[in-house]
Structure formats: structure tokens, C-alpha cells
Motif scaffolding. Structure first.
Motif, PDB file in Angstrom:
ATOM      1  N   SER A 145       4.007  -6.225   9.971  1.00 16.36           N
ATOM      2  CA  SER A 145       2.985  -7.192   9.581  1.00 16.36           C
ATOM      3  C   SER A 145       1.887  -6.517   8.762  1.00 16.36           C
ATOM      4  O   SER A 145       1.422  -7.051   7.750  1.00 16.36           O
ATOM      5  CB  SER A 145       2.378  -7.848  10.824  1.00 16.36           C
ATOM      6  OG  SER A 145       3.372  -8.534  11.542  1.00 16.36           O
ATOM      7  N   LEU A 146       1.468  -5.305   9.214  1.00 10.70           N
ATOM      8  CA  LEU A 146       0.441  -4.580   8.474  1.00 10.70           C
ATOM      9  C   LEU A 146       0.912  -4.193   7.088  1.00 10.70           C
ATOM     10  O   LEU A 146       0.175  -4.249   6.114  1.00 10.70           O
ATOM     11  CB  LEU A 146       0.036  -3.325   9.251  1.00 10.70           C
ATOM     12  CG  LEU A 146      -0.759  -3.564  10.544  1.00 10.70           C
ATOM     13  CD1 LEU A 146      -0.954  -2.244  11.291  1.00 10.70           C
ATOM     14  CD2 LEU A 146      -2.105  -4.224  10.248  1.00 10.70           C
ATOM     15  N   ALA A 147       2.184  -3.821   7.020  1.00  7.15           N
ATOM     16  CA  ALA A 147       2.733  -3.431   5.721  1.00  7.15           C
ATOM     17  C   ALA A 147       2.747  -4.596   4.754  1.00  7.15           C
ATOM     18  O   ALA A 147       2.397  -4.472   3.588  1.00  7.15           O
ATOM     19  CB  ALA A 147       4.139  -2.861   5.901  1.00  7.15           C
ATOM     20  N   PHE A 148       3.164  -5.780   5.283  1.00 10.53           N
ATOM     21  CA  PHE A 148       3.217  -6.946   4.400  1.00 10.53           C
ATOM     22  C   PHE A 148       1.821  -7.443   4.055  1.00 10.53           C
ATOM     23  O   PHE A 148       1.609  -8.036   3.006  1.00 10.53           O
ATOM     24  CB  PHE A 148       4.028  -8.066   5.056  1.00 10.53           C
ATOM     25  CG  PHE A 148       5.515  -7.849   4.946  1.00 10.53           C
ATOM     26  CD1 PHE A 148       6.139  -7.891   3.712  1.00 10.53           C
ATOM     27  CD2 PHE A 148       6.279  -7.570   6.077  1.00 10.53           C
ATOM     28  CE1 PHE A 148       7.513  -7.682   3.613  1.00 10.53           C
ATOM     29  CE2 PHE A 148       7.648  -7.355   5.968  1.00 10.53           C
ATOM     30  CZ  PHE A 148       8.273  -7.415   4.747  1.00 10.53           C
ATOM     31  N   ALA A 149       0.829  -7.184   4.967  1.00  8.89           N
ATOM     32  CA  ALA A 149      -0.527  -7.655   4.707  1.00  8.89           C
ATOM     33  C   ALA A 149      -1.318  -6.699   3.826  1.00  8.89           C
ATOM     34  O   ALA A 149      -2.407  -7.002   3.395  1.00  8.89           O
ATOM     35  CB  ALA A 149      -1.277  -7.845   6.038  1.00  8.89           C
ATOM     36  N   GLN A 150      -0.794  -5.506   3.582  1.00  8.94           N
ATOM     37  CA  GLN A 150      -1.518  -4.490   2.817  1.00  8.94           C
ATOM     38  C   GLN A 150      -1.747  -4.965   1.391  1.00  8.94           C
ATOM     39  O   GLN A 150      -0.837  -5.463   0.728  1.00  8.94           O
ATOM     40  CB  GLN A 150      -0.733  -3.193   2.817  1.00  8.94           C
ATOM     41  CG  GLN A 150      -1.474  -2.037   2.149  1.00  8.94           C
ATOM     42  CD  GLN A 150      -0.659  -0.768   2.189  1.00  8.94           C
ATOM     43  OE1 GLN A 150       0.509  -0.797   2.562  1.00  8.94           O
ATOM     44  NE2 GLN A 150      -1.277   0.332   1.822  1.00  8.94           N
ATOM     45  N   ASP A 151      -3.010  -4.839   0.921  1.00 10.34           N
ATOM     46  CA  ASP A 151      -3.353  -5.278  -0.423  1.00 10.34           C
ATOM     47  C   ASP A 151      -2.946  -4.231  -1.445  1.00 10.34           C
ATOM     48  O   ASP A 151      -2.761  -3.056  -1.118  1.00 10.34           O
ATOM     49  CB  ASP A 151      -4.857  -5.536  -0.517  1.00 10.34           C
ATOM     50  CG  ASP A 151      -5.276  -6.736   0.335  1.00 10.34           C
ATOM     51  OD1 ASP A 151      -4.449  -7.635   0.505  1.00 10.34           O
ATOM     52  OD2 ASP A 151      -6.426  -6.741   0.825  1.00 10.34           O
ATOM     53  N   ALA A 152      -2.874  -4.686  -2.709  1.00  9.27           N
ATOM     54  CA  ALA A 152      -2.431  -3.811  -3.790  1.00  9.27           C
ATOM     55  C   ALA A 152      -3.625  -3.205  -4.514  1.00  9.27           C
ATOM     56  O   ALA A 152      -4.785  -3.552  -4.275  1.00  9.27           O
ATOM     57  CB  ALA A 152      -1.555  -4.597  -4.758  1.00  9.27           C
ATOM     58  N   THR A 153      -3.333  -2.307  -5.432  1.00 12.59           N
ATOM     59  CA  THR A 153      -4.355  -1.716  -6.294  1.00 12.59           C
ATOM     60  C   THR A 153      -3.981  -1.949  -7.753  1.00 12.59           C
ATOM     61  O   THR A 153      -2.809  -2.096  -8.105  1.00 12.59           O
ATOM     62  CB  THR A 153      -4.491  -0.194  -6.065  1.00 12.59           C
ATOM     63  OG1 THR A 153      -3.259   0.444  -6.414  1.00 12.59           O
ATOM     64  CG2 THR A 153      -4.835   0.102  -4.617  1.00 12.59           C
ATOM     65  N   ILE A 154      -5.020  -1.990  -8.596  1.00 15.77           N
ATOM     66  CA  ILE A 154      -4.839  -2.069 -10.048  1.00 15.77           C
ATOM     67  C   ILE A 154      -5.461  -0.817 -10.634  1.00 15.77           C
ATOM     68  O   ILE A 154      -6.622  -0.494 -10.350  1.00 15.77           O
ATOM     69  CB  ILE A 154      -5.506  -3.321 -10.635  1.00 15.77           C
ATOM     70  CG1 ILE A 154      -4.898  -4.595 -10.033  1.00 15.77           C
ATOM     71  CG2 ILE A 154      -5.374  -3.332 -12.154  1.00 15.77           C
ATOM     72  CD1 ILE A 154      -5.598  -5.861 -10.489  1.00 15.77           C
TER      73      ILE A 154
END
Length: 802
Positions: free
Chosen positions: A15-24
Motif C-alpha cells: 500500500s505504501l509503495a502504491f501510495a508513494q508520490d513521484a518526482t519531476i
């Protein structure tokens, strides 16, 4: 149970992995592949954003899935928008984004929270009317940033200019008709602040620094790009006002201090959407003199607007109106026609607490400046800037000055005394300007040579209407303030009576100037560039009506002005060696000249003069070392004027040489320590004067002191607490050098003034206490005059940010 715990742990991690936000992330360069430092990267319609680091790279963290628009902006470059999509929480690498040079448009604002060298500014679109980094510009200029003004709690324009290397005050602003702005000496020549946001503007009253984003002091003859009306042979002063930006916020500032100083300022910016931004800045300021009389009051209002029609076209408008009232500062004019009975302040015995004026004898100035701009990005390589600006200034009230009285009882030896005659004028004048300007800038290649081209034209209409009274005499006082002949004291009633029935100036003078210019910077190699510029000007002078013939007087003149420069960068973007040739010029208004024949009969005619010309040769070096932590400029200049008009003889045969060295340093040697300093030495000499041989060998009168220096350091302890301290000063100089052979010398003494501040600052507020002239030193300015300067002052300032 063990299997259940394993399953729950795996589920939580998933769940934490899927909820992790991305970076630009990405990097920003110019079209020469040079990294751009401090570029603003913001995500439209959010509060997220960052700046590029020393390598031009950036990272924005915690980005959720969705579609975004990145706005990439940097002063002097065209803003770019990049569409970005984040899916499945995958990081996005934009690789390299290229920004192209363009006009400095009003919507761009510098986010400086992460800037380390806060007193430096490496790019300007005004100095060359095209975006050039300081290190690749062959011209020298000093930038006084808003961060420096805040650090020093600056409340007067004069205090702001103390940060410019080689600039020293000659006269304070008088508010009088025609030339009421302050006078400063730069590179041996007098200059007034007459440029606002890159175009002509009037500043003849008190300039409120609360609406100043920065001040650019551009050095040397600069007629090729700016003409003659706003420049001197020593340079020009460009005031950059605060402009709208995307977002909503602002600040409210209140200050109080010695001599009834009080200030209130409110600055609010609102963005209705991503296309329209509006900013309004307003304030009130007042103070009394440290002397027995004297006051200044100022109210200003400055709304500005930017509207982005689309990604290529932006409309900008700014307006500033100020209403100022002040007593004239003490100007003791030394007698120019007889031997002075004193040669120094000590000999004169002047008590600087005496102002020789009254608080009900004031002069009012209502000053307005507006500027409209259409900034059009034609292509990624070409842009257009269309400007219309205008200004007006009214002078109403009493202008007074004190003239050193001469004793004419002994006609064989006219000897100056310590008495001063007070002369006054009931001013009623108006100065108006209209300026139209069109610039095209572009980058293109001819073979392997990259060109940055500017093509422009401007038209300036300058009109002075003067209905002031003629000059009148009120009384004579001695240096102790005693009336000599029992005449009336100075007050509004007595001045009105003294000036009634003496007639008016009744003058209406108009000057039209058309100019066209072209400038090209050619990059022969990434490390080597040359610049060539030329300007054509046509002057049309329309003076007062000739009372004998009832005809208007009209004269036309034209001139060309060239400019050349070369820059070599042994270390690209870190060290440059430069040289320049610059030309300046000045149109001399026609004058009535009286000549005498062999029988002594007088003949008065209206004479025109040639356009004056000044030429400068300069060499120097600029640095931007240690990841932008050390920005410095060192230069040697040599300026020659070979046909200078001299008012006393009404001849155009003065030759003047002014040469010297200048050093400016902005440094960030360690974290949270910022330093700004400057040093200047100027050697000015009248080398030839056939009509007045006694002038030869003298220092030119408006040159001021030979040596000037300034230093300021700001250090922030921990996160919020900081201190600042510094000094500024100059060497002694002879304020009567133009008249020395007749009057003898009078020396303005050398001085060093120490200042310090302490402050506490958060994201929401700033509290500071500042002391100016901590040692309470008596010091003076002057240009054949004596004016005492501010004594010790304590100031407290509170700013609330929102």
C-alpha cells in the motif's frame, strides 16, 4: 498467526509503495548549453515549486498522479511552459530544457528564498536592452538589490545609492523647476536619477524606496543605447520598480525613529487567474530635520497590472504618483567671484544645528510616471517590446538658497565674509515627457557565429513650462543666524511680500529627440564575444519666443554615437576579461551671448553650440567564482571630453580627462553571510581651457571626492536571528575647484560613517532595529555649496508578510 502477520506486513508495504508520490526533475540551460542558476520552476495553480541549483538542475518531490503545467521563468529569458503527466507514481525526467533570451517582462518575479549570494544579481535586460549575463557584458554596472535595501532598512534613495561604487552625493533633491532631482557624481561627472524601468522618468522630488525593486547604476558614457537626456558622461541611474507576479500575497510595514520619523507602507499582489495579476503599493513617510527647522513628507500610490493574453503576448502597465512636501535643505552657496574669508568648516565656524529656514516655507512636488508595454514573443528566437511612457512633475511653493555675501565696500579687493544673503523664488512650473520606444531582439547564426541582435528606435518629447516668479532678496544673515540689516525673518508671509510685483520667468521650452540604434553581440567562440553598436539622434529644440521678432526660436542638431566591446572568458561563466569603447553626447541648449566691440558696445545674440562628445576606454575583469559565491568587478576607465561647454565664459572649449579604478564585490563566503562592498578612485582634470586659463590643471567641479568606499555585511544566526553592519565614506575634496583661482579653496572634510542593525525574521514577519551614523559624525556634501548631512538616527521597523 505468523502467516497472518507476514500477509499484513506485505499488504502494508504494498500500500505504501502504491501510495508513494513521484518526482519531476530536469535541467535548464540557455541555447549555448550553459546551465542557468536560480531559474524559477513552478507548477501552475499549485504552491509547489523550486529553483535550479548551481548546475542548472531541479527536483520537485511529492507529485501525485495527474497532468501538470510547469512554468519555467528566469529574468531576461522568455518564459516557457511544459506539459507533464505523472502516471502510476512514476518519476518524470524532463532531461534538458532550453530557455531563450528575451525581454524582461513584468510577470516574472525572482523567488530568492534559496538564493545564497543575496546581494548579487547576474542578469539584467535593461543595461544592454537585451538579456546579457553580467559576466558576458563588456559594460560595468552596479546593482543595488531589494535584499540589500531591506537588510539596511533603507528609507531614502540617497542611502540606497551609497551602495554604488564610486557614486557620491553632490546635492540633495531640491524639488525646484527643471532640475530638482538630486545630483550625484559618477566617474567625475554629475548625474541625476532620470531613468525609470529603462525609459525616461522624472524624479525631481523625494523618491520613495518602498516601491524600488532594485537600482542599476550603469557606468560610463551610455549615449549609444540611452541617448543624452537621461545620461551623463559618468553613467546613468535606472530605477526598477516593483511589479506584479503570479500569486496572492504582500506585506505591511511600519517604521518609526529619531526626529519624528514615521513610515507606513502596504504592498499587495493579487492574481485573479493565471493570466491576470495586479499589484498595488502605497505608503506615507515623514521626518523632521536634525536641525532647528526642516521637514519632509511624502505620499505615494503605485498600481501595476500584467495581463497574459497567451503564451506569446503579455501586456504590462505601471503607474506611480507621489505628492511630496519639503523644506529646502541648507544650501550655503559659496561666493564664486571674490576671495573667500575661510577655507574649511572650522574656519567658517558653522553650527550645523542651524538650518536658516522655517517649517512654513516649503516646496511641493506632484510627480507622476506611467509605463505601458507590449511584450511579444514572435518566435523562440525573436521578440518584440513596444513601450509608451510618460511623466509629469509640478513644482509649487518656495525655493530658497543662501549666497555667500561679498563685501563691496573695498572695490579694489572684493573679499568674501561669513554673511549669507537669502534669495527665493515662488515656483510654479511643470515638466512633462512622453517617450515612445520599439525594440526587436533576436538570436540567429551566420555560419557558426551566433548573433544577439537589438534593433530599436525611440522618440522623446520634453517640455518645461515655467511661470515662477523672478528671484527676490529677503535678508542677510551671519553664520550665527543673526539678521545683519534688521530685515524680515524668513516665513511665508515675508517671502510673499518680498516676491510680489517682481515679475515672472514666463518660459516655455520644448525639446524633441528622435533616436534609432542597433547593437549586435557576436559569439565568435563560447568564450569570446564582441559587441558593436551605433545610434543616430536628431534634436529639435524649440525655445521661448523672441521678443524682438515675435518668432519662436528653433534649432536642430544631429549626431552619431558608436560603442564597441569585447569579452573573453578564460573560465567560462566564472571569469571574464573585458574592454570597451563607449561614447556619450549632450545637446547644449542655445544661450544668449553678449560680446563687446572695440568701443565697448554690447551685442547680445542667441547662439547655438555643437553637440558635446565624450569617449571612454575601459578594461577590466569580472568574476562569478566558487558556485556564484564571489561576484566581483574590477575596472580601469579613461574618459575624455574635448568640447565641453563652460557656463561662466559661455564658450565650448573645455577639455576634461577623468580616469580611475572601481571595484565592487558581492560575496557569500560562508553559509548565511552576505557581503557587499565597493571602492573607487577618480582622477579628474581640466586639461585645456583657452577661454579661462585659470581652470587648467584643476579638478573638474562636479567630480566630488577622489576616493569613495562602502561595505555592508549581513549574517544570520541560527534560522531567524541576524545582524548587519557596515560603513561608507569618502576622502576630502575642494568644492570650489572650478573657481579656485578667484576664490581660493574650500575643503569638504573626509568622513567615514558607521551603521549597524539587528533583526529577527520568519516567513510571516520581520522586526529590525537600525542605527545610522553611530558615532554621530558631522559630515557634509557640496558642489560649490555646503550642506550638512544626517546625524545619528535610530530606526525601528516591523513588517508583516502574508
Amino acid at each position: 498467526m505468523k502467516n497472518l502477520l507476514s500477509f499484513l506486513t506485505l499488504l502494508l508495504l504494498s500500500s505504501l509503495a502504491f501510495a508513494q508520490d513521484a518526482t519531476i526533475k530536469g535541467a535548464v540551460t540557455d541555447n549555448n548549453n550553459s546551465p542557468l542558476v536560480g531559474v524559477n520552476i513552478s507548477i501552475k495553480n499549485t504552491t509547489k515549486g523550486t529553483q535550479t541549483d548551481d548546475n542548472g538542475k531541479f527536483v520537485i518531490n511529492s507529485i501525485e498522479n495527474g497532468d501538470y503545467t510547469l512554468v519555467i521563468s528566469y529574468i531576461g529569458f522568455k518564459t516557457k511552459e511544459v506539459l507533464v503527466s505523472v502516471t502510476d507514481n512514476q518519476n518524470v525526467d524532463l532531461s534538458t530544457i532550453i530557455l531563450y533570451e528575451g525581454n524582461e517582462i513584468l510577470e516574472e518575479v525572482v523567488l530568492d528564498v534559496d538564493r545564497k549570494n543575496k546581494f548579487s544579481r547576474k542578469t539584467s535586460a535593461y543595461v544592454s536592452k537585451m538579456p546579457l549575463k553580467n559576466i558576458e557584458n563588456s559594460q560595468v554596472y552596479n546593482t543595488i538589490t531589494n535584499q540589500l535595501l531591506v537588510s539596511q532598512s533603507v528609507n531614502t534613495f540617497e542611502d540606497a545609492l551609497k551602495n554604488a561604487a564610486g557614486v557620491t552625493k553632490l546635492w540633495s533633491s531640491t524639488g525646484r523647476s527643471g532640475d530638482g532631482a538630486g545630483y550625484y557624481s559618477s566617474r567625475g561627472f554629475a548625474v541625476q536619477p532620470q531613468l525609470v524601468n529603462g525609459v525616461a522618468g522624472i524624479t525631481n522630488g523625494f523618491i520613495n524606496p518602498s516601491n524600488i525593486e532594485r537600482v542599476e547604476v550603469i557606468k560610463g558614457p551610455s549615449g549609444t543605447l540611452f541617448g543624452s537626456s537621461v545620461t551623463s558622461y559618468g553613467g546613468l541611474i535606472n530605477i526598477i520598480t516593483k511589479k506584479p507576479y503570479s500569486g496572492t500575497g504582500g506585506e505591511i510595514t511600519v517604521s518609526g525613529g529619531s526626529y519624528d520619523f514615521a513610515k507606513f507602507n502596504a504592498d499587495v499582489n493579487v492574481s485573479a487567474n493565471d493570466k491576470l495579476s495586479f499589484r498595488i503599493n502605497s505608503g506615507f513617510q515623514q521626518e523632521h530635520s536634525f536641525q532647528d527647522a526642516g521637514l519632509k513628507k511624502s505620499v505615494f500610490l503605485a498600481p501595476s497590472l500584467t495581463y497574459k493574453i497567451n503564451n506569446d503576448v503579455t501586456l504590462n502597465f505601471s503607474y506611480e504618483v507621489s505628492d511630496n512636501e519639503q523644506t529646502n535643505e541648507t544650501f550655503l552657496f559659496l561666493n564664486r567671484y571674490g576671495t573667500l574669508a575661510f577655507n574649511s568648516i572650522d574656519d567658517l565656524g558653522y553650527d550645523t544645528n542651524l538650518s536658516f529656514t522655517s517649517n512654513d516655507v516649503t516646496i511641493n512636488n506632484l510627480t507622476q510616471n506611467f509605463r505601458g508595454e507590449i511584450a511579444w514573443k514572435i518566435t523562440d528566437q525573436w521578440s518584440s517590446q513596444t513601450l509608451i511612457s510618460g511623466s509629469s512633475a509640478k513644482s509649487l511653493g518656495y525655493y530658497t538658497y543662501l549666497w555667500n555675501y561679498a563685501d563691496y565696500t573695498d572695490l579694489s579687493a572684493i573679499v568674501g565674509t561669513e554673511n549669507f544673503a537669502l534669495y527665493a523664488q515662488d515656483t510654479d512650473s511643470k515638466t512633462k515627457t512622453i517617450n515612445l520606444q520599439q525594440n526587436f531582439t533576436g538570436t540567429f547564426k551566420i555560419g557558426d557565429l551566433e548573433n544577439k541582435l537589438l534593433v530599436g528606435a525611440d522618440y522623446l518629447d520634453y517640455n518645461i513650462i515655467d511661470n515662477s516668479s523672478n528671484w527676490g532678496y529677503l535678508h542677510t544673515i551671519n553664520i550665527d543666524g543673526d539678521l545683519i540689516f534688521g530685515e524680515p525673518e524668513i516665513n511665508e508671509e515675508n517671502l510673499s511680500a518680498a516676491l510680489s510685483g517682481i515679475g515672472n520667468v514666463d518660459s516655455d521650452i520644448r525639446q524633441n529627440i528622435f533616436g534609432a540604434y542597433v547593437s549586435d553581440v557576436i559569439n565568435i567562440l563560447p568564450s569570446l564575444s564582441v559587441m558593436g553598436s551605433v545610434r543616430y539622434d536628431r534634436f529639435d529644440y524649440q525655445g521661448d519666443r523672441n521678443t524682438d521678432t515675435d518668432d519662436d526660436t528653433e534649432y536642430t542638431e544631429s549626431t552619431f554615437s558608436p560603442k564597441f566591446g569585447i569579452v573573453f572568458q578564460p573560465i567560462l561563466n566564472e571569469l571574464s576579461i573585458f574592454a570597451n569603447y563607449q561614447n556619450g553626447f549632450s545637446y547644449v541648449n542655445p544661450e544668449y551671448v553678449t560680446t563687446y566691440d572695440d568701443l565697448g558696445n554690447a551685442n547680445t545674440t542667441l547662439e547655438s553650440f555643437d553637440v558635446e562628445q565624450a569617449n571612454q576606454f575601459e578594461v577590466g575583469a569580472k568574476t562569478n567564482l566558487f558556485n556564484n559565491k564571489l561576484e566581483a568587478t574590477l575596472s580601469y576607465y579613461n574618459i575624455n571630453v574635448d568640447n565641453k561647454y563652460y557656463w561662466a565664459t559661455q564658450t565650448q572649449d573645455l577639455e576634461i580627462n577623468s580616469q580611475g579604478i572601481e571595484l565592487e564585490v558581492n560575496a557569500n563566503p560562508i553559509s548565511n553571510l552576505n557581503i557587499h562592498s565597493g571602492f573607487s578612485y577618480n582622477d579628474s582634470e581640466i586639461t585645456d581651457s583657452p577661454s579661462a586659463r585659470f581652470l587648467e590643471g584643476n579638478r573638474y567641479g562636479e567630480s566630488g571626492a577622489e576616493i569613495t568606499y562602502n561595505f555592508w555585511a549581513d549574517y544570520k544566526f541560527f534560522k531567524n536571528f541576524g545582524v548587519g553592519a557596515g560603513f561608507n565614506g569618502q576622502s576630502k575634496y575642494d568644492t570650489m575647484t572650478d573657481y579656485q583661482a578667484v576664490t581660493g579653496s574650500f575643503y569638504i572634510p573626509a568622513y567615514t560613517i558607521f551603521n549597524a542593525s539587528v533583526y529577527y525574521e520568519t516567513d510571516k514577519f520581520r522586526v529590525s532595529v537600525k542605527g545610522n551614523n553611530l558615532t554621530d559624525e558631522s559630515y557634509y556634501s557640496g558642489w560649490s555649496t555646503i550642506t550638512p548631512q544626517q546625524q545619528r538616527v535610530l530606526l525601528g521597523t516591523f513588517t508583516y508578510k502574508f
